[in-house]
Design a protein around this motif. Structure first.
Motif, PDB file in Angstrom:
ATOM      1  N   ASP A 140    -122.452 -13.712   7.150  1.00  0.00           N
ATOM      2  CA  ASP A 140    -123.054 -13.969   5.890  1.00  0.00           C
ATOM      3  C   ASP A 140    -123.510 -13.032   4.906  1.00  0.00           C
ATOM      4  OD1 ASP A 140    -122.902 -16.533   6.515  1.00  0.00           O
ATOM      5  OD2 ASP A 140    -125.197 -16.845   7.056  1.00  0.00           O
ATOM      6  N   GLN A 141    -123.261 -11.712   5.185  1.00  0.00           N
ATOM      7  CA  GLN A 141    -124.057 -10.667   4.666  1.00  0.00           C
ATOM      8  C   GLN A 141    -122.954  -9.948   3.604  1.00  0.00           C
ATOM      9  OE1 GLN A 141    -125.469  -7.459   7.204  1.00  0.00           O
ATOM     10  NE2 GLN A 141    -125.508  -5.849   5.356  1.00  0.00           N
ATOM     11  N   ALA A 142    -123.238  -9.945   2.489  1.00  0.00           N
ATOM     12  CA  ALA A 142    -122.671  -9.234   1.562  1.00  0.00           C
ATOM     13  C   ALA A 142    -122.221  -7.967   1.604  1.00  0.00           C
ATOM     14  CB  ALA A 142    -123.082  -9.472   0.025  1.00  0.00           C
ATOM     15  N   GLY A 143    -120.876  -7.548   1.539  1.00  0.00           N
ATOM     16  CA  GLY A 143    -120.665  -6.169   1.802  1.00  0.00           C
ATOM     17  C   GLY A 143    -119.898  -5.814   3.157  1.00  0.00           C
ATOM     18  N   SER A 156    -116.804 -12.117   3.532  1.00  0.00           N
ATOM     19  CA  SER A 156    -118.338 -12.347   4.079  1.00  0.00           C
ATOM     20  C   SER A 156    -119.085 -13.069   2.908  1.00  0.00           C
ATOM     21  CB  SER A 156    -118.836 -11.098   4.636  1.00  0.00           C
ATOM     22  OG  SER A 156    -119.089 -10.127   3.320  1.00  0.00           O
ATOM     23  N   GLY A 157    -120.185 -13.733   3.338  1.00  0.00           N
ATOM     24  CA  GLY A 157    -121.011 -14.432   2.257  1.00  0.00           C
ATOM     25  C   GLY A 157    -121.282 -15.867   3.039  1.00  0.00           C
ATOM     26  N   PRO A 158    -122.086 -16.596   2.331  1.00  0.00           N
ATOM     27  CA  PRO A 158    -122.576 -17.695   2.698  1.00  0.00           C
ATOM     28  C   PRO A 158    -121.450 -18.823   3.411  1.00  0.00           C
ATOM     29  CG  PRO A 158    -123.629 -17.447   0.752  1.00  0.00           C
ATOM     30  CD  PRO A 158    -122.620 -16.165   0.730  1.00  0.00           C
ATOM     31  N   ARG A 159    -121.614 -19.262   4.562  1.00  0.00           N
ATOM     32  CA  ARG A 159    -120.761 -19.877   5.227  1.00  0.00           C
ATOM     33  C   ARG A 159    -120.413 -21.391   4.555  1.00  0.00           C
ATOM     34  NH1 ARG A 159    -116.679 -20.197   9.033  1.00  0.00           N
ATOM     35  NH2 ARG A 159    -117.853 -18.837  10.327  1.00  0.00           N
ATOM     36  N   ARG A 181    -129.041 -16.317 -10.430  1.00  0.00           N
ATOM     37  CA  ARG A 181    -128.654 -17.438 -11.212  1.00  0.00           C
ATOM     38  C   ARG A 181    -128.065 -18.464 -10.658  1.00  0.00           C
ATOM     39  NH1 ARG A 181    -128.107 -15.544 -16.797  1.00  0.00           N
ATOM     40  NH2 ARG A 181    -129.576 -13.944 -16.918  1.00  0.00           N
ATOM     41  N   GLY A 182    -128.132 -18.464  -9.283  1.00  0.00           N
ATOM     42  CA  GLY A 182    -127.683 -19.663  -8.371  1.00  0.00           C
ATOM     43  C   GLY A 182    -126.234 -19.559  -8.220  1.00  0.00           C
ATOM     44  N   ILE A 183    -125.640 -18.394  -8.295  1.00  0.00           N
ATOM     45  CA  ILE A 183    -124.268 -18.051  -7.840  1.00  0.00           C
ATOM     46  C   ILE A 183    -123.876 -17.534  -6.756  1.00  0.00           C
ATOM     47  CG2 ILE A 183    -122.203 -17.432  -8.946  1.00  0.00           C
ATOM     48  CD1 ILE A 183    -123.373 -17.385 -11.634  1.00  0.00           C
ATOM     49  N   MET A 184    -123.204 -18.105  -5.701  1.00  0.00           N
ATOM     50  CA  MET A 184    -123.027 -17.264  -4.677  1.00  0.00           C
ATOM     51  C   MET A 184    -121.682 -16.546  -4.610  1.00  0.00           C
ATOM     52  SD  MET A 184    -123.686 -20.352  -1.873  1.00  0.00           S
ATOM     53  CE  MET A 184    -122.599 -21.856  -2.987  1.00  0.00           C
ATOM     54  N   LEU A 185    -121.771 -15.237  -3.872  1.00  0.00           N
ATOM     55  CA  LEU A 185    -120.729 -14.303  -3.983  1.00  0.00           C
ATOM     56  C   LEU A 185    -120.021 -14.523  -2.508  1.00  0.00           C
ATOM     57  CD1 LEU A 185    -119.296 -11.752  -5.050  1.00  0.00           C
ATOM     58  CD2 LEU A 185    -120.863 -10.390  -3.618  1.00  0.00           C
ATOM     59  N   ILE A 186    -118.666 -14.674  -2.477  1.00  0.00           N
ATOM     60  CA  ILE A 186    -117.860 -14.115  -1.418  1.00  0.00           C
ATOM     61  C   ILE A 186    -117.134 -13.079  -1.641  1.00  0.00           C
ATOM     62  CG2 ILE A 186    -115.984 -14.995   0.068  1.00  0.00           C
ATOM     63  CD1 ILE A 186    -118.282 -16.634   0.286  1.00  0.00           C
ATOM     64  N   ASP A 187    -117.605 -12.178  -0.837  1.00  0.00           N
ATOM     65  CA  ASP A 187    -117.009 -10.652  -0.808  1.00  0.00           C
ATOM     66  C   ASP A 187    -115.662 -10.758  -0.120  1.00  0.00           C
ATOM     67  OD1 ASP A 187    -116.610  -7.910  -0.617  1.00  0.00           O
ATOM     68  OD2 ASP A 187    -117.953  -7.662   0.897  1.00  0.00           O
ATOM     69  N   ASP A 192    -123.654 -15.065 -16.446  1.00  0.00           N
ATOM     70  CA  ASP A 192    -123.906 -16.183 -17.803  1.00  0.00           C
ATOM     71  C   ASP A 192    -123.026 -17.227 -17.855  1.00  0.00           C
ATOM     72  OD1 ASP A 192    -125.981 -14.286 -18.555  1.00  0.00           O
ATOM     73  OD2 ASP A 192    -124.582 -12.947 -19.790  1.00  0.00           O
ATOM     74  N   GLY A 193    -122.117 -17.521 -16.724  1.00  0.00           N
ATOM     75  CA  GLY A 193    -121.492 -18.721 -16.820  1.00  0.00           C
ATOM     76  C   GLY A 193    -122.141 -19.962 -16.840  1.00  0.00           C
ATOM     77  N   ARG A 194    -121.801 -20.974 -17.381  1.00  0.00           N
ATOM     78  CA  ARG A 194    -122.224 -22.085 -17.444  1.00  0.00           C
ATOM     79  C   ARG A 194    -121.990 -23.179 -16.283  1.00  0.00           C
ATOM     80  NH1 ARG A 194    -121.185 -22.254 -23.053  1.00  0.00           N
ATOM     81  NH2 ARG A 194    -119.468 -23.689 -22.954  1.00  0.00           N
ATOM     82  N   LYS A 195    -120.725 -22.892 -15.676  1.00  0.00           N
ATOM     83  CA  LYS A 195    -120.105 -23.822 -14.569  1.00  0.00           C
ATOM     84  C   LYS A 195    -119.955 -22.997 -13.409  1.00  0.00           C
ATOM     85  CE  LYS A 195    -116.813 -27.427 -13.903  1.00  0.00           C
ATOM     86  NZ  LYS A 195    -115.734 -28.242 -14.628  1.00  0.00           N
ATOM     87  N   VAL A 196    -119.742 -21.856 -13.474  1.00  0.00           N
ATOM     88  CA  VAL A 196    -119.368 -21.146 -12.166  1.00  0.00           C
ATOM     89  C   VAL A 196    -120.503 -21.117 -11.171  1.00  0.00           C
ATOM     90  CG1 VAL A 196    -120.246 -19.039 -12.967  1.00  0.00           C
ATOM     91  CG2 VAL A 196    -118.435 -18.923 -10.946  1.00  0.00           C
ATOM     92  N   LYS A 197    -119.932 -21.547  -9.843  1.00  0.00           N
ATOM     93  CA  LYS A 197    -120.853 -21.701  -8.715  1.00  0.00           C
ATOM     94  C   LYS A 197    -120.813 -20.552  -7.672  1.00  0.00           C
ATOM     95  CE  LYS A 197    -123.244 -24.925 -10.486  1.00  0.00           C
ATOM     96  NZ  LYS A 197    -124.546 -24.711 -10.922  1.00  0.00           N
ATOM     97  N   ILE A 198    -119.422 -20.266  -7.389  1.00  0.00           N
ATOM     98  CA  ILE A 198    -118.986 -19.428  -6.268  1.00  0.00           C
ATOM     99  C   ILE A 198    -118.054 -18.307  -6.989  1.00  0.00           C
ATOM    100  CG2 ILE A 198    -117.678 -19.109  -4.132  1.00  0.00           C
ATOM    101  CD1 ILE A 198    -118.297 -21.758  -3.632  1.00  0.00           C
ATOM    102  N   TYR A 199    -118.388 -17.177  -6.731  1.00  0.00           N
ATOM    103  CA  TYR A 199    -117.510 -15.959  -7.203  1.00  0.00           C
ATOM    104  C   TYR A 199    -116.832 -15.391  -6.083  1.00  0.00           C
ATOM    105  CZ  TYR A 199    -116.535 -11.800 -10.182  1.00  0.00           C
ATOM    106  OH  TYR A 199    -115.905 -10.829 -10.954  1.00  0.00           O
TER     107      TYR A 199
END
Length: 306
Positions: A169-172, A144-147, A118-124, A90-97
């Motif tokens: 790129d694969q989460a996990g 791992s996550g989007p380059r 919600r348009g937020i990318m995860l870096i595991d 629900d964050g208004r600004k966060v883009k990468i977690y």
């Protein structure tokens, strides 16, 4: 750097406890402004003393920072912080977690998919090596996550990582590497404690038992770095609870089952962990596993000097 530039570069950090706190402090030392939050007021106050700005909630962090790092103790807490009410989602600004916690592959995928909606990318990005590796500059980060997202957070991760792995790129995939490493770590911990207790039963002092192990091919991170600095000195705290370690080995077993791999050694480790934890009390430090083995040998328990 102007106040506006510092605000734009500021990284959010959720969970500044035993591991997260030193990581956040290292980032500040290396010039990265950090806005921190922890439900534990003492941990949060310590982060403030070490240079972090202090937030009133995790929601404040995800509303104020584009990049947010988390270091949390359990899978359920990680899910709630990421996907629950007023969570990262629900964050208004966060883009990468960036999730540095050990949560297992399926949970990482679940969080990645929930955030992506919600348009937020995860870096595991779980870490390997524990607090001693952080202090020595040898901490590993298994990302791992989007380059493109990884490349954006790489300079922040490099402030506390001795070595960075990007596992695709694969989460996990970061979680696969972490639980694999942890399974070996706990095998070394328990086997070292067992051998030390046997040697002490024969009349060899603890320090010499460790020297003998470390002289041979059985030398390991626990016997070389952890036991001499904690167990041998009577420091039986500060390395994490037994329950967290048991969770980590269980996650390894679950991941192996999902992949169709066997886990006879990890099954044995997990059984010992559950036996010791069930004997109570809850929340004991990992260093007190030595008590289980000295009890079996009929030896006096190592007293805590901390």
């Amino acid at each position: 750097m102007t106040p506006r530039e510092r605000e734009m570069q500021r990284v959010g950090f959720i969970g500044v406890g035993a591991m997260g706190g030193p990581i956040a402090a290292r980032m500040v030392e290396r010039g990265i402004p950090v806005l921190a939050y922890d439900r534990n007021s003492e941990a949060l106050a310590e982060a403030g003393r070490r240079g972090c700005a202090v937030a009133s909630s995790s929601r404040e962090i995800v509303d104020e920072c584009e990049i947010v790092i988390a270091c949390l103790p359990t899978v359920d807490i990680c899910r709630t912080v990421a996907l629950g009410p007023d969570g990262v989602v629900d964050g208004r600004k966060v883009k990468i977690y960036v999730e540095t916690s050990t949560i297992g592959g399926p949970a990482a995928v679940e969080i990645a998919e929930g955030l992506a909606a919600r348009g937020i990318m995860l870096i595991d990005a779980p870490v390997v090596g524990a607090i001693m590796a952080l202090e020595a500059g040898t901490l590993g980060v298994l990302a791992s996550g989007p380059r493109d997202a990884f490349e954006r957070v790489e300079p922040m991760l490099a402030t506390f990582a001795g070595r960075l792995f990007h596992l695709g790129d694969q989460a996990g995939m970061g979680q696969v590497g972490k639980v694999m490493s942890n399974a070996v770590s706990y095998a070394c911990l328990l086997s070292t404690c067992e051998a030390v207790a046997m040697g002490m039963k024969a009349g060899i002092d603890m320090g010499t038992t460790l020297d003998i192990i470390n002289q041979g091919s059985g030398a390991n991170f626990f016997s070389q770095r952890v036991a001499p600095n904690y167990m041998l000195k009577g420091r039986l705290g500060g390395t994490g609870t037994m329950e967290i370690g048991a969770k980590d080995v269980k996650l390894f077993i679950e991941e192996a089952q999902r992949l169709g791999a066997g886990t006879p050694v990890a099954d044995a480790i997990s059984a010992i962990q559950q036996t010791v934890i069930a004997s109570g009390p809850a929340g004991r430090d990992t260093m007190t596993y030595i008590h289980y083995f000295t009890d079996l040998a009929g030896l006096p328990r190592t007293e805590s000097k901390a």
